[in-house]
Scaffold this active site. Structure first.
Site, PDB file in Angstrom:
ATOM      1  N   ASP A 194     -27.470  -1.722 -34.416  1.00 13.86           N
ATOM      2  CA  ASP A 194     -26.597  -1.164 -35.444  1.00 13.86           C
ATOM      3  C   ASP A 194     -26.956   0.282 -35.760  1.00 13.86           C
ATOM      4  O   ASP A 194     -28.002   0.796 -35.343  1.00 13.86           O
ATOM      5  CB  ASP A 194     -26.711  -1.992 -36.729  1.00 13.86           C
ATOM      6  N   ARG A 244     -26.681  -4.977 -28.439  1.00 16.26           N
ATOM      7  CA  ARG A 244     -26.326  -3.859 -29.300  1.00 16.26           C
ATOM      8  C   ARG A 244     -27.383  -3.663 -30.383  1.00 16.26           C
ATOM      9  O   ARG A 244     -28.109  -4.584 -30.735  1.00 16.26           O
ATOM     10  CB  ARG A 244     -24.989  -4.115 -29.987  1.00 16.26           C
ATOM     11  N   ARG A 258     -33.142  -8.591 -39.930  1.00 19.13           N
ATOM     12  CA  ARG A 258     -33.101  -7.918 -41.228  1.00 19.13           C
ATOM     13  C   ARG A 258     -32.984  -8.924 -42.379  1.00 19.13           C
ATOM     14  O   ARG A 258     -33.541  -8.710 -43.466  1.00 19.13           O
ATOM     15  CB  ARG A 258     -31.964  -6.910 -41.257  1.00 19.13           C
TER      16      ARG A 258
END
Length: 250
Positions: free
Chosen positions: A53, A51, A198
Site C-alpha cells: 500500500d 502489492r 497492520r
C-alpha cells in the site's frame, strides 16, 4: 525470450503503492518505465510477489519479467539501477525458469513492523516507523503472540475491503525485539491478507497498553468480525522484508 527474477527494495513514502494506478506514481510504474527505456521503447510488464500500500516499504520485494535482451545476469542490476529513481533499488537479478512465477510460486513471506516508543515525534523517523506515545507492556504482548501462531481464519484481522473469499492463513512465527526506543515486530507466514499485519500490530499494541487482555485473542479469531480486533496501524512502519520460494525460482 528469457525470464528474469529480480529482488527490489524501495522507500514507499512517495509512492501511491506498488500497483499501477492511473495518474499516480507507483513502484510498478517506475520499474516498468525503466525497463521500457532499456528495451528501446518496447513495453515490458512485470509481475510481483504481491502489492504494497501507499507508504509501505520493501526490503525484499520480488518480481519477474520476460526479455529478449542478452545482457549478462550480473549486469542487469547495474543497468536497471541506472534508470530507476533514488527511492528504488534492484538488489539482485538472476535468470530463472520460464515457468517461475513471482506471485504464484511463493511459499511464504516475512513482514517487519517498526514501532517507535516516544512521547514526541522524531522528524527523521516519521516515514520509517510508527510513533507510539503511550506506555507499553512488552511482556503482555509476548503473552498474546502464541495465540496467533498457527492456521486460522483471519477474517477479524483483515480489511473489510478484502476481496478474497478464503481468509485462512498460517502464521509460522511472530517475534518482537527491543532496540532502544524501537520495537521491531517480525511476522512470517504462508500468506497475508489485505492490511492483516497492520491490524495484527494494532491489536498487539492494544494488548500492550492494557486495552485488551492477551487471552482475548482466540475469541477475536473465532468471531470472524473485523470490529473485534484493534485499529489498523499506520503504513509507514511496515516493510515487506523477504519473499520465500521453495526452489528459489530455479
Amino acid at each position: 525470450m528469457k525470464r528474469m527474477k529480480c529482488t527490489v527494495s524501495y522507500d514507499g513514502t512517495s509512492f501511491a503503492g506498488y500497483q499501477v494506478q492511473p495518474g499516480k506514481r507507483t513502484v510498478q510504474r517506475v520499474i516498468e518505465e525503466a525497463l521500457t527505456k532499456l528495451h528501446k521503447g518496447a513495453e515490458v510488464k512485470i509481475t510481483a510477489s504481491g502489492r504494497t500500500d501507499a507508504g509501505v516499504h520493501a526490503k525484499g520485494q520480488v518480481f519477474h519479467f520476460d526479455t529478449p535482451l542478452e545482457i549478462p545476469e550480473d549486469r542487469w542490476t547495474i543497468a536497471l539501477n541506472a534508470l530507476l529513481p533514488a527511492d528504488v533499488a534492484v538488489t539482485r537479478t538472476e535468470w530463472t525458469s520460464d515457468t517461475f512465477h513471482a506471485r504464484f510460486d511463493t511459499s511464504g513471506k516475512e513482514y517487519r513492523y517498526f514501532v517507535q516508543r516516544r512521547a514526541q515525534r522524531d522528524p527523521f523517523q516519521r516515514n520509517y516507523a510508527s510513533q507510539y506515545p503511550y506506555q507499553l507492556d512488552v511482556s503482555a504482548i509476548r503473552k498474546a503472540i502464541p495465540f496467533l501462531i498457527g492456521e486460522f481464519d483471519f477474517t477479524s484481522f483483515c480489511s473489510a475491503k478484502t476481496e478474497v473469499e478464503d481468509k485462512v492463513r498460517r502464521i509460522t512465527s511472530i517475534d518482537v525485539k527491543e532496540d532502544g526506543d524501537l520495537l521491531i515486530f517480525s511476522f512470517k507466514g504462508n500468506g497475508f491478507l489485505y492490511n492483516m499485519v497492520r491490524i495484527l500490530i494494532g491489536t498487539l499494541l492494544a494488548v500492550g497498553n492494557g486495552q485488551l487482555p492477551a487471552d482475548e485473542i482466540p475469541a477475536i479469531l473465532e468471531a470472524k468480525d473485523r470490529t473485534r480486533a484493534g485499529k489498523t496501524a499506520p503504513p509507514q512502519g511496515l516493510y515487506l522484508w523477504k519473499v520465500f520460494y521453495e526452489n528459489d525460482g530455479k
